[in-house]
Design an enzyme around this catalytic site. Structure first.
Site, mmCIF file in Angstrom:
data_model
loop_
_atom_site.group_PDB
_atom_site.id
_atom_site.type_symbol
_atom_site.label_atom_id
_atom_site.label_comp_id
_atom_site.label_asym_id
_atom_site.label_seq_id
_atom_site.Cartn_x
_atom_site.Cartn_y
_atom_site.Cartn_z
ATOM 1 N N GLU A 80 -11.074 -1.794 -0.852
ATOM 2 C CA GLU A 80 -9.672 -2.497 -0.568
ATOM 3 C C GLU A 80 -9.987 -3.757 0.291
ATOM 4 O O GLU A 80 -9.434 -4.634 -0.151
ATOM 5 C CB GLU A 80 -9.154 -1.413 -0.010
ATOM 6 N N ARG A 85 -10.888 -9.638 0.766
ATOM 7 C CA ARG A 85 -11.714 -10.901 1.202
ATOM 8 C C ARG A 85 -11.897 -11.778 -0.021
ATOM 9 O O ARG A 85 -12.079 -13.029 0.029
ATOM 10 C CB ARG A 85 -12.951 -10.397 1.710
ATOM 11 N N CYS A 142 -9.142 5.402 2.395
ATOM 12 C CA CYS A 142 -9.598 6.091 3.453
ATOM 13 C C CYS A 142 -8.677 6.215 4.753
ATOM 14 O O CYS A 142 -7.762 5.189 4.986
ATOM 15 C CB CYS A 142 -10.886 5.776 4.131
ATOM 16 N N LYS A 219 -5.876 -0.622 7.791
ATOM 17 C CA LYS A 219 -5.795 -2.171 7.529
ATOM 18 C C LYS A 219 -4.962 -2.508 6.653
ATOM 19 O O LYS A 219 -4.176 -3.632 6.846
ATOM 20 C CB LYS A 219 -7.289 -2.585 6.991
#
Length: 427
Positions: A80, A85, A142, A219
């Site tokens: 992910e 990025r 996660c 995130k």
């Protein structure tokens, strides 16, 4: 226009299938077959779906190696994170093409008009109007969004006893990295899985080297506020429309309870409902979709009798390109290009902090935005991230971490490198 999770997943899966064999997990023989998570980002226009970036990967850099990274080595290459990025790299590639070709727009990026810009919202580029961004993930992210799945997979799902009877006091135990000093510190991986809504650190295995990289759930939750743009990219592209409209998960990997808690305005992000900040930032929660399609290299792939699944050591990054001759795929090991010496600048991925910063600096020199160029010309990465141009972004992150994602300790140690030369000699 609404779109199904199956259609989003199919676009990403088809793109992965076209990758070269070197970018895919191996059947090692002797009964060992590799698996790896896959993520991809898809642009939905008026009449089409286009895959802009995909990535595989499941590892991150130990905290004790950050000082050697020098912006060359990726900190986190979970699928992910690497897909995001890779999207940043794609967007900067588009900006560079517009700046050099002197065209007003491409299929995905356009120049902003003078009337659109303000002192705090000054970026020269924006996503084309009418484009929505969607993500597909082959595994549950996660962290908090996968806690119910983790509990269901335990032979004994009895909650662990919380030391000293309080989550606030958990800092005194060895389950929390000793570097964490917050009163509500990030938990490591799956530890104390009955503590729901908590910020968690990678990796999930307690026997792996510790990191301060936050979980993909955390995130992605933060990206609902800061947009998908990195610090460098956000100096050139307006963040206002670079938010995910949806994330698609396989049905077997989707827990409605967990995802609602981890991401939605009715879960742990509730304090941010309808929140808007300056500079084009706002809380934009994504929709969760499901698909019955599955990734052939997932953890659920069919095995023959006697076969065993093992995690793949490689990660892959692919970005959409209009130039047929352009190399679209990178294969990574340990956050570096496969086959390169560790911490050697020649092994730096195009998605690394240094590479993204350098490309953003080059673009800023081509477009007439003095403030962005001045910030991108700072002596070190740390100075660039703390420049006045990124004040609004820092305020967004600060508020979210203080009031919602509590226990988010900064992953410091790789901020004092320059854009073109290493600060320390690479052995």
């Amino acid at each position: 226009m609404s779109i199904s999770g199956d259609k989003i997943a199919q676009v990403v899966l088809d793109r992965f299938n076209d990758l070269p064999a070197k970018a895919k997990p191996l059947n090692r023989g002797s009964g060992l077959r590799e698996w790896v998570p896959l993520s991809g980002i898809v642009a939905q226009g008026n009449h089409s779906l286009t895959c802009l970036a995909i990535a595989t990967g499941m590892k991150c850099l130990p905290h004790n190696k950050l000082g050697q990274a020098q912006g060359i080595v990726l900190h986190d290459w979970h699928a992910e994170v690497l897909a995001i990025r890779s999207l940043n790299r794609f967007l900067l590639n588009e900006c560079y093409a517009l700046a050099t070709d002197k065209k007003p727009s491409s299929e995905f990026i356009r120049f902003r008009t003078a009337e659109e810009k303000t002192g705090s919202h000054f970026q020269p580029f924006a996503l084309q109007d009418g484009i929505d961004l969607h993500m597909y993930c082959s595994e549950a992210p996660c962290g908090d969004a996968s806690m119910e799945l983790t509990m269901a997979a335990q032979e004994d799902s009895t909650p662990w006893e919380i030391p000293q009877g309080s989550f606030d006091n958990i800092t005194s135990t060895n389950i929390v990295n000793e570097l964490t000093t917050s009163s509500e510190p990030a938990l490591q991986g799956r530890s104390y899985f009955s503590l729901l809504g908590a910020v968690r650190r990678k990796p999930s295995r307690l026997d792996a080297p510790p990191t301060l990289s936050k979980s993909c759930s955390d995130k992605l939750a933060l990206k609902q506020c800061t947009s998908l743009l990195s610090s460098s990219t956000s100096l050139l592209i307006s963040p206002s429309s670079i938010y995910l409209s949806s994330i698609t998960l396989p049905s077997s990997q989707h827990s409605s309870t967990a995802c609602t808690r981890a991401f939605s305005a009715s879960g742990r992000m509730s304090a941010l409902k309808d929140r808007k900040w300056g500079g084009g930032y706002s809380f934009q929660p994504f929709e969760l979709k499901t698909t019955d399609l599955d990734f052939m290299y997932s953890r659920r792939q069919a095995l023959q009798e006697g076969e065993k699944l093992v995690s793949s050591n490689i990660a892959a990054s692919w970005v959409h390109s209009h130039a047929k001759a352009a190399s679209q795929t990178e294969v990574l090991i340990g956050g570096m290009l496969q086959g390169r010496k560790k911490f050697d600048i020649l092994g730096s991925s195009r998605t690394s902090r240094r590479s993204i910063w350098k490309l953003a600096l080059d673009i800023s020199a081509l477009v007439a935005v003095p403030s962005a160029h001045w910030c991108l010309r700072r002596s070190t990465y740390n100075e660039m991230k703390n420049s006045d141009c990124l004040k609004e972004r820092r305020e967004v992150k600060g508020e979210v971490k203080e009031n919602v994602l509590k226990g988010w300790a900064r992953n410091t140690g790789d901020d004092d490198f320059a854009v073109d030369t290493a600060i320390v000699k690479i052995p």
